[in-house]
Design a protein around this motif. Sequence first.
Motif, PDB file in Angstrom:
ATOM      1  N   GLU A 130      48.977  44.893  44.404  1.00  0.00           N
ATOM      2  CA  GLU A 130      49.896  45.957  44.468  1.00  0.00           C
ATOM      3  C   GLU A 130      50.872  45.678  44.428  1.00  0.00           C
ATOM      4  OE1 GLU A 130      50.348  49.194  45.972  1.00  0.00           O
ATOM      5  OE2 GLU A 130      48.550  48.047  46.229  1.00  0.00           O
ATOM      6  N   TRP A 131      51.624  44.607  43.874  1.00  0.00           N
ATOM      7  CA  TRP A 131      52.828  44.714  42.834  1.00  0.00           C
ATOM      8  C   TRP A 131      52.392  44.954  41.248  1.00  0.00           C
ATOM      9  CZ3 TRP A 131      54.556  41.114  39.190  1.00  0.00           C
ATOM     10  CH2 TRP A 131      56.222  41.144  38.995  1.00  0.00           C
ATOM     11  N   PHE A 132      51.826  44.194  40.470  1.00  0.00           N
ATOM     12  CA  PHE A 132      51.202  44.260  39.826  1.00  0.00           C
ATOM     13  C   PHE A 132      50.861  45.715  39.712  1.00  0.00           C
ATOM     14  CE2 PHE A 132      50.977  40.041  39.522  1.00  0.00           C
ATOM     15  CZ  PHE A 132      51.624  39.485  39.043  1.00  0.00           C
ATOM     16  N   LYS A 133      50.384  45.672  40.334  1.00  0.00           N
ATOM     17  CA  LYS A 133      50.304  47.838  40.164  1.00  0.00           C
ATOM     18  C   LYS A 133      51.551  48.700  39.984  1.00  0.00           C
ATOM     19  CE  LYS A 133      47.295  51.502  42.052  1.00  0.00           C
ATOM     20  NZ  LYS A 133      46.163  51.604  43.356  1.00  0.00           N
ATOM     21  N   GLU A 134      52.167  48.426  40.741  1.00  0.00           N
ATOM     22  CA  GLU A 134      53.388  49.422  40.627  1.00  0.00           C
ATOM     23  C   GLU A 134      54.448  49.103  39.449  1.00  0.00           C
ATOM     24  OE1 GLU A 134      55.646  47.436  44.017  1.00  0.00           O
ATOM     25  OE2 GLU A 134      54.549  48.992  45.708  1.00  0.00           O
ATOM     26  N   GLN A 135      54.027  47.713  38.800  1.00  0.00           N
ATOM     27  CA  GLN A 135      55.053  47.753  37.352  1.00  0.00           C
ATOM     28  C   GLN A 135      54.251  48.533  36.165  1.00  0.00           C
ATOM     29  OE1 GLN A 135      57.910  45.855  38.292  1.00  0.00           O
ATOM     30  NE2 GLN A 135      56.650  45.659  40.088  1.00  0.00           N
ATOM     31  N   GLY A 136      52.820  48.440  36.823  1.00  0.00           N
ATOM     32  CA  GLY A 136      51.876  49.433  35.210  1.00  0.00           C
ATOM     33  C   GLY A 136      51.457  48.280  34.723  1.00  0.00           C
ATOM     34  N   TYR A 137      50.512  47.785  35.699  1.00  0.00           N
ATOM     35  CA  TYR A 137      49.385  46.582  35.486  1.00  0.00           C
ATOM     36  C   TYR A 137      48.443  47.372  35.947  1.00  0.00           C
ATOM     37  CZ  TYR A 137      52.659  43.228  33.333  1.00  0.00           C
ATOM     38  OH  TYR A 137      53.209  42.675  32.398  1.00  0.00           O
ATOM     39  N   GLU A 138      46.470  47.092  35.244  1.00  0.00           N
ATOM     40  CA  GLU A 138      45.360  47.545  36.183  1.00  0.00           C
ATOM     41  C   GLU A 138      45.221  46.691  36.315  1.00  0.00           C
ATOM     42  OE1 GLU A 138      41.233  49.213  34.055  1.00  0.00           O
ATOM     43  OE2 GLU A 138      43.207  49.426  32.762  1.00  0.00           O
ATOM     44  N   ILE A 139      44.203  46.733  37.725  1.00  0.00           N
ATOM     45  CA  ILE A 139      44.458  45.740  38.151  1.00  0.00           C
ATOM     46  C   ILE A 139      42.371  45.310  37.870  1.00  0.00           C
ATOM     47  CG2 ILE A 139      43.845  44.394  40.626  1.00  0.00           C
ATOM     48  CD1 ILE A 139      46.696  44.965  40.099  1.00  0.00           C
ATOM     49  N   PRO A 140      41.883  44.312  37.667  1.00  0.00           N
ATOM     50  CA  PRO A 140      40.609  44.153  37.206  1.00  0.00           C
ATOM     51  C   PRO A 140      39.849  44.239  38.181  1.00  0.00           C
ATOM     52  CG  PRO A 140      41.779  41.781  36.586  1.00  0.00           C
ATOM     53  CD  PRO A 140      42.963  43.183  37.279  1.00  0.00           C
ATOM     54  N   LEU A 174      46.597  37.577  36.131  1.00  0.00           N
ATOM     55  CA  LEU A 174      45.666  39.070  36.980  1.00  0.00           C
ATOM     56  C   LEU A 174      43.691  38.661  37.350  1.00  0.00           C
ATOM     57  CD1 LEU A 174      47.366  41.764  35.382  1.00  0.00           C
ATOM     58  CD2 LEU A 174      47.371  41.681  37.972  1.00  0.00           C
ATOM     59  N   HIS A 175      43.351  38.203  36.396  1.00  0.00           N
ATOM     60  CA  HIS A 175      42.106  37.608  36.657  1.00  0.00           C
ATOM     61  C   HIS A 175      42.206  36.956  37.516  1.00  0.00           C
ATOM     62  CE1 HIS A 175      38.957  40.559  33.935  1.00  0.00           C
ATOM     63  NE2 HIS A 175      40.284  40.618  33.246  1.00  0.00           N
TER      64      HIS A 175
END
Length: 285
Positions: A164-174, A120-121
């Motif tokens: 946006e997809w990662f955010k929907e999976q519950g991940y915090e976007i750094p 993600l980083h």
Amino acid sequence: MATTRLNPSCHFPASTRLSCESYLGLRTTGRISYARTLTAPRGYLAVKANGGQASVVTAAAITEKQQKKYPGESKGFVEEMRFVAMRLHTKDQAREGEKESRSPEEGPVAKWEPTVEGYLHFLVDSKLVYDTLEGIIDGSNFPTYAGFKNTGLERAESLRKDLEWFKEQGYEIPEPMAPGKTYSEYLKDLAENDPQAFICHFYNIYFAHSAGGQMIGTKVSKKILDNKELEFYKWDGQLSQLLQNVRQKLNKVAEWWTREEKSHCLEETEKSFKFSGEILRLILS
């Protein structure tokens, strides 16, 4: 008929063309210097007496014929850039690589141990770099940059969708980290003050992602994302044709450069690899 002598040190307004007729009757060979700007290439024009008549020729054209050939030069300047870039790869990264592996990200991807957080980083910092590149190109009226609008290689919007997809999976976007922010500021400075160096980064960022970047994305996804194919690694249209279109445009731009400017562009390749490598290293953080 009266003749006029040209002071070799005199300066003329920057222009890419001068009328030969304006200087008929000049006997001496002079040098017209140009300031280095975005609208005028560096170099000079020589006013040359020829059988009683003067002609205007680029000094670069005179000297380049006497210079040695550079690797890839016969195929166009993009091939020169490719040759220099391949030499900076390790043997694990490319068959033509000459560099020794000195850090984990330079070794075989199969041995990497990536994490979702680190990936993600990497994606966030990559997006900042692409946002910067594409913002510079889209907002520029400078012909060298404006010609690269809407090439089909743009990645910022694809990365936005992936995050946006990662955010929907519950991940915090750094937030972006130092590698991405530093590279972004450096690109802005180059775009204003050093177009040849900027074009070097433009080439290496997009073309590296279309090759080694795709391979990295596939292997990292297999390890941590259950083979999820991100939008970052998809293109609308045939990628090979998109790349060829940009190659042709880059070669056209470089046709106006002196050998000195081309060499300056090639010398920037190492810095491009350094900045990109620091962002790639985030995958393993």
